[in-house]
Design an enzyme around this catalytic site. Structure first.
Site, PDB file in Angstrom:
ATOM      1  N   ASP A   1       2.258  -7.730  11.037  1.00  0.00           N
ATOM      2  CA  ASP A   1       3.246  -7.572  12.100  1.00  0.00           C
ATOM      3  C   ASP A   1       2.963  -8.516  13.258  1.00  0.00           C
ATOM      4  O   ASP A   1       3.884  -9.091  13.852  1.00  0.00           O
ATOM      5  CB  ASP A   1       3.256  -6.124  12.614  1.00  0.00           C
ATOM      6  CG  ASP A   1       3.938  -5.184  11.637  1.00  0.00           C
ATOM      7  OD1 ASP A   1       4.673  -5.658  10.749  1.00  0.00           O
ATOM      8  OD2 ASP A   1       3.755  -3.962  11.765  1.00  0.00           O
TER       9      ASP A   1
ATOM     10  N   ARG B   1       0.838  -1.198   0.000  1.00  0.00           N
ATOM     11  CA  ARG B   1       0.000   0.000   0.000  1.00  0.00           C
ATOM     12  C   ARG B   1       0.872   1.248   0.000  1.00  0.00           C
ATOM     13  O   ARG B   1       1.689   1.430   0.902  1.00  0.00           O
ATOM     14  CB  ARG B   1      -0.920  -0.011   1.225  1.00  0.00           C
ATOM     15  CG  ARG B   1      -1.917   1.137   1.249  1.00  0.00           C
ATOM     16  CD  ARG B   1      -2.916   0.963   2.366  1.00  0.00           C
ATOM     17  NE  ARG B   1      -2.282   0.910   3.682  1.00  0.00           N
ATOM     18  CZ  ARG B   1      -2.943   0.759   4.817  1.00  0.00           C
ATOM     19  NH1 ARG B   1      -4.247   0.605   4.802  1.00  0.00           N
ATOM     20  NH2 ARG B   1      -2.303   0.734   5.964  1.00  0.00           N
TER      21      ARG B   1
ATOM     22  N   THR C   1      -0.865   7.576  -1.047  1.00  0.00           N
ATOM     23  CA  THR C   1      -2.140   7.493  -1.763  1.00  0.00           C
ATOM     24  C   THR C   1      -3.050   6.382  -1.255  1.00  0.00           C
ATOM     25  O   THR C   1      -4.241   6.359  -1.576  1.00  0.00           O
ATOM     26  CB  THR C   1      -1.891   7.243  -3.260  1.00  0.00           C
ATOM     27  OG1 THR C   1      -1.269   5.956  -3.433  1.00  0.00           O
ATOM     28  CG2 THR C   1      -0.976   8.321  -3.840  1.00  0.00           C
TER      29      THR C   1
ATOM     30  N   ASP D   1      -1.896  -4.185  13.184  1.00  0.00           N
ATOM     31  CA  ASP D   1      -1.377  -4.636  11.895  1.00  0.00           C
ATOM     32  C   ASP D   1      -1.260  -6.161  11.929  1.00  0.00           C
ATOM     33  O   ASP D   1      -0.416  -6.715  12.636  1.00  0.00           O
ATOM     34  CB  ASP D   1      -0.005  -4.007  11.631  1.00  0.00           C
ATOM     35  CG  ASP D   1       0.518  -4.327  10.231  1.00  0.00           C
ATOM     36  OD1 ASP D   1       0.726  -5.522   9.932  1.00  0.00           O
ATOM     37  OD2 ASP D   1       0.715  -3.387   9.456  1.00  0.00           O
TER      38      ASP D   1
END
Length: 209
Positions: free
Chosen positions: A203, A104, A108, A200
């Site tokens: 992670d 990602r 943006t 996340d």
């Protein structure tokens, strides 16, 4: 529009709650994800087509059912999708596996592809795309768009968590692709993370930051 199925089985919801806890260790998070993914696979594969074949039991010959057509393909959106992949494979060990790498763009929030590897004869296969989080939906939509170029028989999308924004993106871009999830959370924050979420997922699966 895309049909959204929330898998609210008590075992699924219990394990998801344990995964949400910020003090859950990498080991327990990974184990819970594996168990939860196996449970979700049961519901996701409920409508796979079947065919009758003749089998010989120790006592006699009978007609029984097996899954029809080419083997299912589990497509993992790297890297976090691999956490769901393992649990799904424990239930569908004969499935073929594909990988698509997307990251990602932090500015943006759009998806950029860096890896794509799929089995052969995809036009004859049913695809189950796996990724723990359907957040902005940009990566999922990009992955599905790429997979549609291969003209598969069908595509489903499976995630642990999603939110209204992610669902909206998928329903706008791919209204024909059903979504399976364990929960629909409240919203995204300014960084594109699901709230209340579980942090996340990549992670937490791999013990990285």
């Amino acid at each position: 529009m895309s049909h959204v199925t929330v898998i609210d089985h008590p075992l699924v919801q219990h394990k998801l709650t344990l995964m949400r806890r910020k003090d859950a260790s990498t080991n327990s998070f990974r184990r819970l994800l594996n168990e939860l993914s196996s449970l979700m696979a049961y519901e996701v594969t409920r409508d796979l087509p079947m065919q009758d074949i003749e089998v010989e039991t120790p006592l006699e010959t009978m007609t029984s059912k097996v899954i029809d057509g080419k083997k299912v393909v589990l497509v993992s959106i790297l890297r976090a999708g691999n956490g769901i992949l393992e649990g799904m494979l424990s239930v569908i060990p004969g499935a073929r596996v594909g990988h698509i790498g997307l990251y990602r763009d932090p500015k943006t929030l759009t998806a950029v592809e860096y890896y794509f590897k799929m089995p052969s004869e995809m036009q004859d296969r049913d695809i189950i795309v796996v990724d723990p989080m359907l957040a902005t939906g940009n990566s999922a939509a990009a992955a599905v768009e790429r997979l549609k170029e291969l003209n598969p028989k069908s595509i489903k999308f499976v995630c642990l968590l999603t939110c209204p924004e992610g669902i909206r993106t998928m329903q706008t871009e791919h209204p024909d692709v059903p979504i399976y999830t364990a929960a629909i959370d409240r919203q995204l924050n300014d960084h594109g993370y699901i709230l209340p979420g579980l942090g996340d997922a990549g992670d937490r699966i791999f013990g990285t930051k």
